[in-house]
Design a protein around this motif. Structure first.
Motif, PDB file in Angstrom:
ATOM      1  N   PRO A   1      -6.678 -93.315 -64.904  1.00 42.86           N
ATOM      2  CA  PRO A   1      -7.408 -93.991 -65.979  1.00 42.86           C
ATOM      3  C   PRO A   1      -8.737 -93.289 -66.236  1.00 42.86           C
ATOM      4  N   ALA A   2      -8.767 -92.466 -67.265  1.00 40.18           N
ATOM      5  CA  ALA A   2      -9.987 -91.712 -67.568  1.00 40.18           C
ATOM      6  C   ALA A   2     -11.060 -92.605 -68.187  1.00 40.18           C
ATOM      7  N   HIS A   3     -10.772 -93.894 -68.335  1.00 42.77           N
ATOM      8  CA  HIS A   3     -11.696 -94.787 -69.015  1.00 42.77           C
ATOM      9  C   HIS A   3     -12.948 -95.027 -68.196  1.00 42.77           C
ATOM     10  N   SER A   4     -13.853 -95.740 -68.842  1.00 40.81           N
ATOM     11  CA  SER A   4     -14.999 -96.254 -68.102  1.00 40.81           C
ATOM     12  C   SER A   4     -14.508 -97.305 -67.118  1.00 40.81           C
ATOM     13  N   ILE A   5     -15.313 -97.564 -66.114  1.00 34.95           N
ATOM     14  CA  ILE A   5     -14.905 -98.523 -65.092  1.00 34.95           C
ATOM     15  C   ILE A   5     -14.798 -99.922 -65.674  1.00 34.95           C
ATOM     16  N   TRP A   6     -15.542-100.188 -66.750  1.00 28.82           N
ATOM     17  CA  TRP A   6     -15.542-101.539 -67.319  1.00 28.82           C
ATOM     18  C   TRP A   6     -14.279-101.818 -68.114  1.00 28.82           C
ATOM     19  N   LEU A   7     -13.557-100.776 -68.465  1.00 30.67           N
ATOM     20  CA  LEU A   7     -12.298-100.974 -69.190  1.00 30.67           C
ATOM     21  C   LEU A   7     -11.111-101.016 -68.231  1.00 30.67           C
ATOM     22  N   ARG A   8     -11.369-100.711 -66.974  1.00 29.08           N
ATOM     23  CA  ARG A   8     -10.299-100.673 -66.006  1.00 29.08           C
ATOM     24  C   ARG A   8     -10.164-102.053 -65.369  1.00 29.08           C
ATOM     25  N   PRO A   9      -8.956-102.567 -65.202  1.00 25.53           N
ATOM     26  CA  PRO A   9      -8.807-103.877 -64.552  1.00 25.53           C
ATOM     27  C   PRO A   9      -9.274-103.801 -63.113  1.00 25.53           C
ATOM     28  N   GLU A  10      -9.925-104.858 -62.668  1.00 25.67           N
ATOM     29  CA  GLU A  10     -10.460-104.840 -61.310  1.00 25.67           C
ATOM     30  C   GLU A  10      -9.345-104.917 -60.279  1.00 25.67           C
ATOM     31  N   ARG A  11      -8.390-105.777 -60.520  1.00 25.73           N
ATOM     32  CA  ARG A  11      -7.295-105.914 -59.556  1.00 25.73           C
ATOM     33  C   ARG A  11      -6.008-105.384 -60.164  1.00 25.73           C
ATOM     34  N   ALA A  12      -5.173-104.857 -59.326  1.00 23.79           N
ATOM     35  CA  ALA A  12      -3.884-104.352 -59.782  1.00 23.79           C
ATOM     36  C   ALA A  12      -2.894-105.497 -59.875  1.00 23.79           C
ATOM     37  N   ALA A  13      -1.820-105.246 -60.581  1.00 28.07           N
ATOM     38  CA  ALA A  13      -0.810-106.286 -60.748  1.00 28.07           C
ATOM     39  C   ALA A  13      -0.038-106.507 -59.448  1.00 28.07           C
TER      40      ALA A  13
ATOM     41  N   THR B   1     -33.741-101.108 -49.628  1.00 28.14           N
ATOM     42  CA  THR B   1     -34.488-100.887 -48.396  1.00 28.14           C
ATOM     43  C   THR B   1     -34.773 -99.413 -48.136  1.00 28.14           C
ATOM     44  N   ASP B   2     -33.817 -98.534 -48.455  1.00 27.40           N
ATOM     45  CA  ASP B   2     -33.998 -97.129 -48.075  1.00 27.40           C
ATOM     46  C   ASP B   2     -33.954 -96.165 -49.242  1.00 27.40           C
ATOM     47  N   GLY B   3     -33.917 -96.671 -50.453  1.00 28.27           N
ATOM     48  CA  GLY B   3     -33.944 -95.780 -51.601  1.00 28.27           C
ATOM     49  C   GLY B   3     -32.573 -95.300 -52.035  1.00 28.27           C
ATOM     50  N   LEU B   4     -32.532 -94.732 -53.208  1.00 31.91           N
ATOM     51  CA  LEU B   4     -31.271 -94.289 -53.787  1.00 31.91           C
ATOM     52  C   LEU B   4     -30.537 -93.254 -52.930  1.00 31.91           C
ATOM     53  N   PRO B   5     -31.224 -92.261 -52.366  1.00 33.06           N
ATOM     54  CA  PRO B   5     -30.491 -91.260 -51.587  1.00 33.06           C
ATOM     55  C   PRO B   5     -29.757 -91.860 -50.401  1.00 33.06           C
ATOM     56  N   ALA B   6     -30.167 -93.030 -49.952  1.00 26.84           N
ATOM     57  CA  ALA B   6     -29.485 -93.659 -48.821  1.00 26.84           C
ATOM     58  C   ALA B   6     -28.140 -94.249 -49.222  1.00 26.84           C
ATOM     59  N   VAL B   7     -27.904 -94.336 -50.517  1.00 26.69           N
ATOM     60  CA  VAL B   7     -26.645 -94.898 -50.989  1.00 26.69           C
ATOM     61  C   VAL B   7     -25.593 -93.798 -51.011  1.00 26.69           C
ATOM     62  N   THR B   8     -25.050 -93.492 -49.849  1.00 30.83           N
ATOM     63  CA  THR B   8     -23.932 -92.554 -49.767  1.00 30.83           C
ATOM     64  C   THR B   8     -22.649 -93.361 -49.618  1.00 30.83           C
ATOM     65  N   MET B   9     -21.562 -92.711 -49.943  1.00 36.91           N
ATOM     66  CA  MET B   9     -20.296 -93.415 -49.861  1.00 36.91           C
ATOM     67  C   MET B   9     -20.050 -93.926 -48.439  1.00 36.91           C
TER      68      MET B   9
ATOM     69  N   ARG C   1     -10.789 -96.795 -53.589  1.00 34.59           N
ATOM     70  CA  ARG C   1      -9.796 -97.699 -54.170  1.00 34.59           C
ATOM     71  C   ARG C   1     -10.436 -98.597 -55.220  1.00 34.59           C
ATOM     72  N   TYR C   2     -11.761 -98.686 -55.203  1.00 39.45           N
ATOM     73  CA  TYR C   2     -12.461 -99.580 -56.134  1.00 39.45           C
ATOM     74  C   TYR C   2     -13.283 -98.825 -57.163  1.00 39.45           C
ATOM     75  N   VAL C   3     -13.583 -97.592 -56.833  1.00 42.43           N
ATOM     76  CA  VAL C   3     -14.546 -96.836 -57.620  1.00 42.43           C
ATOM     77  C   VAL C   3     -14.073 -95.387 -57.650  1.00 42.43           C
ATOM     78  N   ALA C   4     -14.067 -94.791 -58.836  1.00 37.19           N
ATOM     79  CA  ALA C   4     -13.523 -93.448 -58.946  1.00 37.19           C
ATOM     80  C   ALA C   4     -14.486 -92.388 -58.440  1.00 37.19           C
ATOM     81  N   THR C   5     -15.788 -92.687 -58.503  1.00 38.77           N
ATOM     82  CA  THR C   5     -16.763 -91.679 -58.126  1.00 38.77           C
ATOM     83  C   THR C   5     -18.071 -92.368 -57.738  1.00 38.77           C
ATOM     84  N   ARG C   6     -18.956 -91.619 -57.168  1.00 38.13           N
ATOM     85  CA  ARG C   6     -20.226 -92.210 -56.765  1.00 38.13           C
ATOM     86  C   ARG C   6     -21.011 -92.708 -57.966  1.00 38.13           C
ATOM     87  N   ASP C   7     -20.925 -92.005 -59.073  1.00 35.67           N
ATOM     88  CA  ASP C   7     -21.646 -92.440 -60.267  1.00 35.67           C
ATOM     89  C   ASP C   7     -21.157 -93.813 -60.721  1.00 35.67           C
ATOM     90  N   GLU C   8     -19.895 -94.074 -60.551  1.00 32.81           N
ATOM     91  CA  GLU C   8     -19.397 -95.398 -60.911  1.00 32.81           C
ATOM     92  C   GLU C   8     -19.971 -96.466 -59.986  1.00 32.81           C
TER      93      GLU C   8
END
Lengths: 242, 242
Positions: free
Chosen positions: B5-17, B39-47, B63-70
DNA sequence: ATTTACTGCGATCGATGTTCGCAGTCCAGG
DNA sequence: CCTGGACTGCGAACATCGATCGCAGTAAAT
């Protein structure tokens, strides 16, 4: 006792007193980085890429630059040096600031990565200081607190960045490169028309893609209105509330 | 034929059928990311960090997010949901937009990483759309082109970001954390007093660090002036040029 | 001539985003 | 109730990146 220079790069001497003459200098490195960013975007500016664009080993850059962010600072300052101040000195502060804004805009359009590079609150380099000085010179005759002038300039820069970013993305939308712009547009219209957002739907429907104003004229108009709102007479700030 | 699904995350269904019920959901992931960033800033947000803050394996997030930017998009939208619209509906567009700006400011102050996360032209999530709709509602009675209104809102957001960034860095300057702010100040004064920058030197000397205005009052004043400049009557835009 | 300080840089480390494949789990359709 | 297909969690691994270390060579200072 080799205390590392915790200073900004601009306070550090470019050449050392002793030792062999360096193969490169900050200008060449900055130029290589700018060239890379201009053609392939900011993410393409890696230490290795810049290094062997210069024909150097991957670790050699760290003799000139303490970190990648400092390399970005060099690049930012280099393109800030492209700003011309020949059209200033009209005697009307608004015209002078508008000329300055136009120069800044054209630099941002020539180097779109500048928007992302300066997005994180970056320290200012020598050329940015020159820019600041010219802006303050334009406002010299204006009766306002220095603090107010500095804030107005900062806000002007933010507005320039916002306008230029919109312009850049609009330019790219017509081309082939981007994916997320399509998705965003689809998402926006879908959300808006799905009810619950009547004003958004109306605004999106009211868009007349053809017959747009000239982008330069629109830029001038918005910058003018922001500046007069910020630095104009006080009675403008308490408007038709009544 | 598993077309991703190349769409934005908001167009993708959250749960699968089909398939097992997922252990987590987007809200919990976004909340974990926000907590880490707060608490630790943006760089601390690693996958990995987000994953084992959730007690999950490093690869499970995909399984929930296609990339870190999402993931960042989820976080941005989550804090955008903290905006309250109860103070709107005054009937005066300027008051409504000012209330909106205050809300946006407080969210940015509560989550300083938001400035860096939204710095790169990020697509808008559902809560940002809600924000947009309220802003357009405030401007509904105003006689202006939809395009003008949308642009004014975009510029307002840029101004809010600039003001809030200054506020955040000013707040951090008093503390222990930062290094480059000191270096920048030292560099600025050194450059300015070294001649060739008289107006800058005067402006820096004219700073009266004590007896500052209330930050909120200053914020209100600047936002008001920008908005009246942008959306006020046309005759404001052609000022004392004479 | 000797010392000192710097340069270029190969090799390498640690961290990060992301992918692959597999075993387990749950729902739909018969 | 059963079975097949689709999905989930995730350990392992890959590629890449920023940055460090140490060494050999070189130029200035003494």
């Amino acid at each position: 006792m080799t205390e590392p220079p915790a200073h900004s790069i601009w306070l550090r001497p470019e050449r050392a007193a002793r030792g062999p003459v360096p193969t490169f200098d900050r200008d060449r490195i900055a130029a290589a980085g700018v060239a890379l960013a201009d053609t392939d975007g900011l993410p393409a500016v890696t230490m290795r890429a810049v290094a062997d664009a210069l024909g150097a080993g991957p670790a050699s850059l760290y003799r000139y630059v303490a970190t990648r962010d400092e390399l970005l600072e060099l690049m930012i300052d280099r393109v800030n040096g492209e700003i011309s101040y020949t059209e200033l000195g009209s005697g009307v502060w608004l015209d002078d600031l508008l000329a300055l804004a136009r120069q800044s805009r054209s630099v941002h359009l020539a180097h779109p990565w500048l928007l992302d590079a300066t997005a994180t609150g970056t320290p200012v380099g020598p050329h940015a200081v020159t820019y600041l000085e010219h802006a303050l010179t334009a406002l010299a005759d204006l009766d306002a607190a220095p603090r107010t002038k500095l804030e107005a300039i900062a806000i002007l820069n933010a507005v320039i960045a916002a306008l230029t970013r919109a312009e850049v993305t609009r330019r790219l939308t017509g081309q082939t490169i981007p994916q997320w712009q399509r998705a965003q547009a689809e998402y926006l219209t879908r959300i808006a028309t799905a009810g619950r957002h009547p004003h958004l739907a109306a605004a999106l429907a009211g868009q007349t893609p053809g017959s747009e104003d000239s982008t330069e004229a629109l830029f001038d108009r918005i910058v003018t209105r922001v500046l007069t709102g910020l630095l104009g007479p006080d009675d403008l700030a308490t408007p038709p509330r009544s």
